[in-house]
Scaffold this motif. Structure first.
Motif, short mmCIF file in Angstrom:
data_model
loop_
_atom_site.label_atom_id
_atom_site.label_comp_id
_atom_site.label_asym_id
_atom_site.label_seq_id
_atom_site.Cartn_x
_atom_site.Cartn_y
_atom_site.Cartn_z
N LYS A 1 45.27 75.36 74.11
CA LYS A 1 44.50 74.91 75.28
C LYS A 1 43.39 73.94 74.89
CE LYS A 1 41.73 77.08 78.98
NZ LYS A 1 41.17 78.37 79.43
N LEU A 2 43.10 73.90 73.59
CA LEU A 2 41.96 73.11 73.09
C LEU A 2 40.66 73.53 73.77
CD1 LEU A 2 43.57 69.54 72.69
CD2 LEU A 2 43.37 71.38 71.00
N THR A 3 40.32 74.80 73.60
CA THR A 3 39.01 75.28 74.02
C THR A 3 37.98 74.72 73.04
OG1 THR A 3 39.04 77.22 72.59
CG2 THR A 3 40.08 77.46 74.78
N TYR A 4 36.74 75.15 73.15
CA TYR A 4 35.71 74.72 72.20
C TYR A 4 36.16 74.97 70.75
CZ TYR A 4 34.66 79.45 70.93
OH TYR A 4 34.79 80.70 70.40
N ALA A 5 37.01 76.00 70.54
CA ALA A 5 37.42 76.39 69.18
C ALA A 5 38.65 75.63 68.69
CB ALA A 5 37.70 77.89 69.11
N GLY A 6 39.33 74.94 69.59
CA GLY A 6 40.54 74.22 69.21
C GLY A 6 40.19 72.76 68.90
N ASN A 7 40.73 72.25 67.80
CA ASN A 7 40.33 70.93 67.35
C ASN A 7 41.52 70.26 66.67
OD1 ASN A 7 39.15 68.76 66.10
ND2 ASN A 7 37.45 69.92 65.21
#
Ligand code: NAD
Ligand code: TYD
Length: 350
Positions: free
Chosen positions: A34-40
């Motif tokens: 989902k590319l939340t704040y933690a996904g990069n």
């Protein structure tokens, strides 16, 4: 083999995606995140152009999207890591953890059952979980695979719930599942909200090191690459319906670990001995703070021949070198919303 890896833009997931894309060139790896704040996506830009790799942006909590995705790609295996993963955030917003960790996992189970049918034999649903589901230990004892669940934080309660659903689908529908419960990971690409990267970043920036309570809590630490190696082994050799505990045979009190980090950083940054330790600041304890986690990993060691490959000293050196060599990565993830998060999370603890 078409393999879906969820959460592959996050910390552990990115190392698992890299390992599978590079090692299994005959598989196609689909990374759903989902590319939340933690996904990069920068975490995996080195393999992004590989012919056996595809990235899909999407939310595991969206059941229609997940069903359509499974119908389209007909995955042969799922390695499920996507989750909200930080205890402090779970204390602030438990519902985010229910949606991602519980609803998201059940959506993936339902889609796998729909595509594979009941009693599939040549498929695999691998659920990646945590030792925190077992609760908190005193000075004695270890978590074993049959230790009763006793989660204490909203994060661990959501992971425990997801684990129960995975086992229920094995028992009820004979979905071919396997689970692992792992101790605290550290290494490159970990978001600086967790203890080790947060404190490394603060030492670099000469900011206070916020130690919760007295720093006496104990965690067992494992280098992330060794977790990825274990996931590879369990995915290919684990037995359906089984759980394997993964740990580093490496327990530390927080304060001893923090002092070790400070001394290595003084050496690496050319600061005089004791400089970084002066940044240690004792702050209000985490609510419901689990005292001790300790994994007995003898089952995976004896049955699947897995052991950590690096010592803690080697792993910490590699980790610290990575953060010092990748200041752009750190600067990137600590700009913008991070500042707001840090203020909201730590200004009240002081
Ligand atoms: P992380 O927070 O670094 O990454 C999680 C990834 O999942 C991110 O890329 C995020 O964008 C993605 N994600 C979150 N919600 C999603 C959603 N609804 N749909 C799709 N993607 C979503 O986490 P991590 O530390 O890499 O942990 C990965 C897994 O390993 C988690 O299931 C966690 O419970 C488990 N685990 C972590 C540790 C640890 O020490 N970090 C230890 C044991 C187990
Ligand atoms: P963390 O990295 O959040 O992992 P977990 O809580 O899932 O084990 O925290 C590791 C330990 O460090 C835990 O006992 C809480 C403590 N801690 C601090 O003392 N200060 C901090 O700012 C953070 C983030 C953690």
């Amino acid at each position: 083999m078409k393999i879906l890896i969820t959460g592959g833009a996050g910390f552990i997931g990115s190392h698992v995606v890299r390992l599978f894309v590079q090692k299994y060139t005959n598989y196609h790896i689909y990374n759903l995140d989902k590319l939340t704040y933690a996904g990069n996506l920068n975490n995996i830009d080195d393999i992004a152009q590989s012919p056996n790799y595809s990235f899909i942006k999407g939310d595991i909590a969206d059941s229609n999207f997940i069903i359509e995705l499974f119908k389209k790609h007909q995955f042969d295996g799922v390695i499920h890591l996507a989750a909200e993963s930080h205890v402090d955030r779970s204390i602030e917003s438990p519902m985010d953890f229910v949606l991602a960790n519980v609803v998201g996992t059940v959506n993936l189970l339902n889609a796998s059952k729909l595509i594979w049918g009941e009693s599939a034999t040549d498929k695999r649903f691998y659920h990646v979980s945590t030792d925190e589901v077992y609760g908190s230990l005193g000075k004695e004892g270890f978590f074993l695979e049959d230790t009763p669940y006793d989660p204490k934080s909203p994060y661990s309660a959501s992971k425990a719930s997801s684990d129960h659903f995975v086992r229920a689908y094995y028992n009820t529908y004979k979905l071919p599942v396997v689970l692992t419960n792992c101790s605290n990971n550290y290494g490159p690409n970990q978001f600086p909200e967790k203890l080790i990267p947060l404190f490394l970043n603060n030492i670099i920036e000469n900011k206070a090191l916020p130690v919760y309570g007295k720093g006496e809590n104990i965690r067992d630490w494992l280098y992330v690459i060794d977790h990825a190696r274990a996931i590879d082994i369990v995915f290919h050799q684990g037995i359906n319906g089984e759980t394997y505990n993964i740990g580093g045979f490496n327990e530390w009190t927080n304060i001893d670990l923090i002092k070790l980090l400070c001394s290595i950083m003084d050496r690496k940054l050319g600061r005089s001995t004791g400089t970084s330790e002066q940044l240690i600041t004792y702050v209000t304890d985490r609510k419901g703070h689990d005292m001790r986690y300790a994994i007995d990993a003898s089952k995976i060691k004896n049955e699947l021949n897995w052991m950590p490959s690096v010592t803690f000293e080697e792993g910490l050196e590699k980790t610290i070198d990575w953060y010092l060599d990748n200041k752009d990565w750190l600067n990137n993830v600590t700009s913008g919303d991070y500042q707001k998060y840090y203020q909201e999370m730590y200004d009240t603890k002081g």
